[in-house]
Motif scaffolding. Structure first.
Motif, PDB file in Angstrom:
ATOM      1  N   TYR A 114      63.223  22.979  19.757  1.00 27.76           N
ATOM      2  CA  TYR A 114      62.027  22.351  19.183  1.00 27.76           C
ATOM      3  C   TYR A 114      61.750  22.972  17.822  1.00 27.76           C
ATOM      4  N   SER A 115      60.893  22.315  17.053  1.00 23.49           N
ATOM      5  CA  SER A 115      60.426  22.834  15.765  1.00 23.49           C
ATOM      6  C   SER A 115      58.962  22.473  15.609  1.00 23.49           C
ATOM      7  N   ALA A 116      58.258  23.247  14.792  1.00 29.93           N
ATOM      8  CA  ALA A 116      56.822  23.004  14.617  1.00 29.93           C
ATOM      9  C   ALA A 116      56.343  23.703  13.358  1.00 29.93           C
ATOM     10  N   VAL A 117      55.129  23.406  12.994  1.00 27.30           N
ATOM     11  CA  VAL A 117      54.481  24.014  11.840  1.00 27.30           C
ATOM     12  C   VAL A 117      53.277  24.804  12.335  1.00 27.30           C
ATOM     13  N   VAL A 118      53.206  26.072  11.918  1.00 21.06           N
ATOM     14  CA  VAL A 118      52.088  26.923  12.318  1.00 21.06           C
ATOM     15  C   VAL A 118      51.084  26.959  11.167  1.00 21.06           C
ATOM     16  N   PRO A 119      49.891  26.453  11.369  1.00 27.72           N
ATOM     17  CA  PRO A 119      48.897  26.504  10.283  1.00 27.72           C
ATOM     18  C   PRO A 119      48.388  27.930  10.086  1.00 27.72           C
ATOM     19  N   VAL A 120      48.282  28.369   8.860  1.00 28.80           N
ATOM     20  CA  VAL A 120      47.765  29.700   8.526  1.00 28.80           C
ATOM     21  C   VAL A 120      46.601  29.512   7.564  1.00 28.80           C
ATOM     22  N   LYS A 121      45.440  29.981   7.950  1.00 34.55           N
ATOM     23  CA  LYS A 121      44.249  29.778   7.152  1.00 34.55           C
ATOM     24  C   LYS A 121      44.376  30.477   5.788  1.00 34.55           C
ATOM     25  N   GLY A 122      44.223  29.723   4.735  1.00 30.35           N
ATOM     26  CA  GLY A 122      44.252  30.252   3.379  1.00 30.35           C
ATOM     27  C   GLY A 122      45.649  30.536   2.866  1.00 30.35           C
ATOM     28  N   LYS A 123      46.669  30.208   3.649  1.00 30.54           N
ATOM     29  CA  LYS A 123      48.035  30.482   3.219  1.00 30.54           C
ATOM     30  C   LYS A 123      48.931  29.279   3.524  1.00 30.54           C
ATOM     31  N   LYS A 124      50.123  29.352   3.032  1.00 33.18           N
ATOM     32  CA  LYS A 124      51.089  28.291   3.242  1.00 33.18           C
ATOM     33  C   LYS A 124      51.491  28.217   4.715  1.00 33.18           C
ATOM     34  N   PRO A 125      51.523  27.036   5.304  1.00 27.40           N
ATOM     35  CA  PRO A 125      51.920  26.910   6.708  1.00 27.40           C
ATOM     36  C   PRO A 125      53.331  27.462   6.926  1.00 27.40           C
ATOM     37  N   VAL A 126      53.548  27.967   8.121  1.00 27.07           N
ATOM     38  CA  VAL A 126      54.845  28.530   8.491  1.00 27.07           C
ATOM     39  C   VAL A 126      55.611  27.503   9.293  1.00 27.07           C
ATOM     40  N   VAL A 127      56.790  27.156   8.849  1.00 28.51           N
ATOM     41  CA  VAL A 127      57.656  26.226   9.567  1.00 28.51           C
ATOM     42  C   VAL A 127      58.703  27.052  10.305  1.00 28.51           C
ATOM     43  N   PHE A 128      58.856  26.782  11.593  1.00 27.91           N
ATOM     44  CA  PHE A 128      59.835  27.548  12.355  1.00 27.91           C
ATOM     45  C   PHE A 128      60.613  26.638  13.299  1.00 27.91           C
ATOM     46  N   SER A 129      61.737  27.146  13.744  1.00 34.50           N
ATOM     47  CA  SER A 129      62.574  26.454  14.728  1.00 34.50           C
ATOM     48  C   SER A 129      62.793  27.380  15.913  1.00 34.50           C
ATOM     49  N   GLY A 130      62.830  26.805  17.103  1.00 35.12           N
ATOM     50  CA  GLY A 130      63.024  27.613  18.310  1.00 35.12           C
ATOM     51  C   GLY A 130      63.878  26.889  19.332  1.00 35.12           C
ATOM     52  N   PHE A 131      64.351  27.636  20.282  1.00 31.13           N
ATOM     53  CA  PHE A 131      65.082  27.008  21.390  1.00 31.13           C
ATOM     54  C   PHE A 131      64.867  27.835  22.652  1.00 31.13           C
ATOM     55  N   VAL A 132      65.022  27.160  23.781  1.00 26.30           N
ATOM     56  CA  VAL A 132      64.824  27.776  25.102  1.00 26.30           C
ATOM     57  C   VAL A 132      66.078  27.544  25.927  1.00 26.30           C
TER      58      VAL A 132
END
Length: 255
Positions: free
Chosen positions: A197-215
């Motif tokens: 899966y992949s997703a975007v982590v919102p960070v207040k006052g900063k650039k969102p973090v985009v990450f990729s993961g797997f299980v």
């Protein structure tokens, strides 16, 4: 001890049981002797009369059954305490440490070796075993994580999908790949399943973090499922991906 009833033992004394009657040589009897004889005769008549009365009195009850003697109910004493064997404890598989059981013990005979630069998660409230990849120059920030959890309540597929669902909560632009069953790497495993899966982590006052993961989830023949949940920031994915694959490999070999 029971009593025995009968005549007294030993030789009888003078005038006792079995004594022969006295012989009188003189034909003359004194008056005293006559009174004794008369008294004996009267006593004999009385005894005979009394015996007749007793026979007549008891004759009417001849056919009636004799009254039974009262019996006492006796409760026997217990002969001992009955032995109740203890309930055997559930049989647990005997786990011995193998040649690949190195590094960090996860549980149930599962181990893994952290890659260089990865540190133990300081948050002890999280279940399982979690290691983090710190982001250089940003204290408290991370570039990725490697999280191992186990369960006996779900199989490989259900557990993998459950973890992806949990990890993607409150994230943005979540994309879950199509999961699939995989060939298990050794005979101790029964079912193996993987998804990403992949997703975007919102960070207040900063650039969102985009990450990729797997299980990846591994269900063994003892009913235990072990899953590795891994993720990296997209910027370091290409550089650090092999570290996650290596840690995952050390875990698989320990089964």
């Amino acid at each position: 001890m029971s009593q025995q009833y009968g005549p007294p033992q030993g030789p009888p004394g003078q005038g006792g049981w079995g004594s022969p009657p006295q012989q009188f040589r003189s034909p003359q009897r004194s008056g005293k002797t006559q009174w004794i004889v008369m008294g004996g005769a009267v006593l004999a008549v009385l005894l005979i009369a009394t015996g007749t009365v007793l026979l007549v009195t008891s004759g009417g009850k001849k056919d009636e059954p004799a009254a039974a003697a009262p019996t006492e109910t006796v409760t026997p004493e217990p002969v001992g305490t009955l032995y109740t064997p203890p309930t055997p404890a559930p049989t647990q598989p005997v786990i011995t440490r193998g040649p690949y059981d190195k590094g960090v013990e996860v549980g149930g005979g599962v181990w893994f070796t952290p890659a260089k630069g990865w540190i133990k998660d300081p948050d002890t409230s999280r279940s399982g075993v979690s290691y983090l990849l710190p982001e250089p120059g940003r204290p408290g920030a991370i570039d990725g994580y490697f999280w191992i959890r186990q369960t006996r309540l779900m199989g490989a597929k259900a557990f993998a999908e459950h973890l992806v669902d949990v990890e993607s909560n409150n994230l943005q632009h979540v994309v879950i790949g199509k999961g699939s069953f995989r060939k298990c790497p050794n005979k101790t495993l029964k079912v193996c399943y993987a998804t990403n899966y992949s997703a975007v982590v919102p960070v207040k006052g900063k650039k969102p973090v985009v990450f990729s993961g797997f299980v990846q989830a591994f269900e063994d023949h003892n009913g235990q499922t072990t899953a590795t949940d891994s993720a990296l920031q997209r910027e370091v994915w290409a550089k650090r991906k092999q570290e996650i694959l290596n840690m995952n490999g050390t875990l698989v070999r320990s089964f």
